[in-house]
Enzyme design. Structure first.
Site, PDB file in Angstrom:
ATOM      1  N   HIS A  65       0.836  -1.207   0.000  1.00  0.00           N
ATOM      2  CA  HIS A  65       0.000   0.000   0.000  1.00  0.00           C
ATOM      3  C   HIS A  65       0.865   1.249   0.000  1.00  0.00           C
ATOM      4  CE1 HIS A  65       0.669   0.992   4.320  1.00  0.00           C
ATOM      5  NE2 HIS A  65       0.688  -0.312   4.504  1.00  0.00           N
ATOM      6  N   CYS A  81       2.665  -4.969   7.093  1.00  0.00           N
ATOM      7  CA  CYS A  81       2.379  -4.683   5.689  1.00  0.00           C
ATOM      8  C   CYS A  81       3.542  -3.907   5.064  1.00  0.00           C
ATOM      9  CB  CYS A  81       1.076  -3.904   5.547  1.00  0.00           C
ATOM     10  SG  CYS A  81      -0.398  -4.915   5.782  1.00  0.00           S
TER      11      CYS A  81
END
Length: 562
Positions: free
Chosen positions: A458, A477
């Site tokens: 992301h 992440c």
């Protein structure tokens, strides 16, 4: 036509009877022909295989290969595979030579009895050794060697990595029978077993160079001063620094200072900057503690890093279903490859914190992207951080643009948190998500490859972290430096999604727009602390998660490897 076991047994019986008759007549036929018959050899091979152990081997226990070795010999009714009479076949001699050269592939020659074969061959030539034992030793060593080159010595599942080598496994019994034993050039055949990637070949070449360097290096340690040394200042270890940088290839002979002076000049500083860049350090040319510690790492340690990198290359598939995205955790970089496995797009990334929230090593297929996404706060972060923040400030949810939702996504509140709502959050009956927008923790796009780790790629509202040399700051992440370019790359097969439309959708488009990829993209999250490039540059990085240490410990135990 292969002779049946009954005929062999009869021949053996007749030979014994003839020997006894000759002995009765005063001859010494038994001493003139002391070599065992074929049936005795076959029986001996069968017995060794059934035990799954051979004391002659460096690693005697081959129980993990027992069923495969049994299948291999069953096909020939336990006849020797590598020895004809008392002579080794050309295939056997070729394999033994490869065992001796295994260090060049990052393996340990004595895993395949490299130092024992000359003695075995000498005894075999003089009929002083058991043919069956030599033949089984060759079979086991060849199977180990082929398997190690193909899928690595240690299964990545041993470390709970989400990588699988099952699809790459050979039927070893059939591979030896059909491919190696009939081959006129087994060494060329074995080359096809190894990973086909340029990075693997460059790493093998780098390993050979570093082995040569280690033989030339005197191992002297550089002095670490109390304060960093800047260009133009004196430094006591200039002669050693010069020798080392020349050996490593960061300093040319023409630029090297002469004599035993102590001036840290601009030429040396330039070489140090090249060294710093190759080792994940700030390339400022200063001789600080971190730089000098990396310079003092023994070349033998660098050799081990290269060997471990080769092991991990073997965990990857031999070919990708589509051009992949590869994220290497220790050097904090993402690379998207083209159809030729060359880098088409590269960028910096931020990965999970080393102490508490490490990014896992695994592989999955990317299937969709979400533009201007919500951030659904994971339960662990909700319990460990959000709830505590709400207890300190009941307006925390509103201030951070969060929403409290039910399991079905219905909004309960985005304002001040009541005691009842707080209690339900603590009990896990309600969830929290952050609204889309520039301040969203995921930034303006997330790229999804569904997995049990709840990890994805992301963008980020904190791009300043990409300027750091060490970038392990996330909850697991992976934040990407060039989100629009990466999104355009993964959507290149989707009509109507040029980068201009992607950038506009990220900045002013509708919220939470999902775009399914027309073609899935394999994503590999890997871990290698040594990377070799086509220009002969080798980059080394810190073992931030300790995975190198764990792999080295597993390899040190020997066969059977985990």
């Amino acid at each position: 036509m292969r002779r049946g076991p009954q005929l062999l047994s009869l021949k053996h019986l007749l030979a014994l009877m003839l020997a006894c008759i000759n002995l009765a007549l005063g001859t010494n036929a038994c001493s003139q022909d002391a070599s065992p018959t074929q049936s005795v050899i076959e029986a001996s091979i069968r017995e060794i295989v059934l035990t799954g152990s051979l004391a002659d081997l460096r690693w005697p226990d081959f129980s993990d290969y027992k069923s495969i070795v049994e299948e291999f010999y069953n096909q020939s009714r336990y006849e020797p595979a590598w020895i004809h009479g008392s002579e080794l076949s050309i295939q056997a001699l070729s394999m033994i030579e490869m065992f001796k050269q295994a260090r060049g592939q990052g393996l340990l020659p004595d895993d395949y009895d490299a130092s024992r074969w000359d003695d075995r061959l000498a005894k075999l030539h003089h009929a002083q050794t058991d043919i069956a034992r030599v033949d089984v030793a060759l079979t086991v060593c060849t199977m180990r060697f082929v398997s190690d080159l193909r899928i690595g010595r240690v299964n990545p599942r041993h470390f709970k990595f989400g990588l699988s080598v099952e699809q790459k496994k050979y039927d070893l019994a059939q591979f030896l029978r059909d491919r190696i034993l009939p081959s006129s050039d087994p060494s060329s055949l074995v080359e096809t077993i190894e990973p086909p990637f340029p990075g693997y070949r460059h790493t093998r070449a780098a390993l050979a160079r570093y082995v040569e360097m280690a033989a030339k290096d005197d191992g002297e340690q550089l002095v670490i001063p109390l304060k960093p040394v800047d260009p133009g200042q004196a430094y006591a270890s200039i002669p050693r620094l010069t020798r080392l940088l020349m050996l490593l290839g960061d300093l040319s002979r023409e630029a090297a200072p002469t004599g035993d002076g102590q001036l840290y000049d601009s030429a040396l500083a330039g070489a140090v900057m090249r060294f710093q860049k190759r080792h994940g350090l700030k390339d400022d040319g200063r001789l600080g503690t971190d730089t000098l510690k990396q310079l003092n790492v023994p070349i033998s340690d660098r050799i081990q890093q290269l060997q471990l990198a080769l092991e991990r290359w073997r965990w990857l598939p031999s070919e990708f279903s589509a051009p992949p995205i590869v994220v290497n955790i220790p050097d904090f970089r993402l690379r998207a490859l083209d159809e030729s496995n060359k880098v088409a797009l590269e960028m910096r990334v931020v990965v999970g914190k080393s102490l508490r929230t490490q990014t896992p090593v695994f592989s999955r297929d990317m299937t969709y992207v979400v533009l201007r996404p919500y951030w659904n706060v994971p339960p662990s972060i909700l319990r460990g951080e959000i709830v505590r923040a709400i207890e300190r400030d009941r307006n925390y949810i509103a201030n951070k643009r969060y929403e409290v939702t039910t399991g079905n996504g219905e909004v309960v509140t985005s304002g001040a948190i009541s005691d009842d709502v707080l209690a339900q959050l603590k009990a896990g009956r309600l969830s929290v998500r952050q609204k889309p927008g520039p301040t969203n923790a995921l930034g303006l796009v997330k790229l999804m490859f569904p997995n049990e780790f709840n990890v994805y790629l992301h963008s980020t509202p904190a791009p300043e972290l990409f300027s750091r040399t060490r970038r392990d700051f996330s909850h697991g992440c992976i934040r990407v430096e060039k989100p629009a370019e990466l999104t355009a790359w993964v959507l290149r097969n989707n009509a109507g999604w040029p980068i201009e439309r992607i950038e506009q959708s990220m900045s002013t488009g509708a919220n939470n727009v999902t775009v399914t990829l027309k073609q899935r993209v394999p994503v590999f999250i890997v871990y290698a602390t040594a990377l070799a490039y086509e220009n002969d540059e080798v980059h080394f990085y810190d073992d931030i998660y300790g995975h190198d240490r764990k792999l080295a410990e597993a390899l040190a135990k020997g066969y059977p490897y985990p």
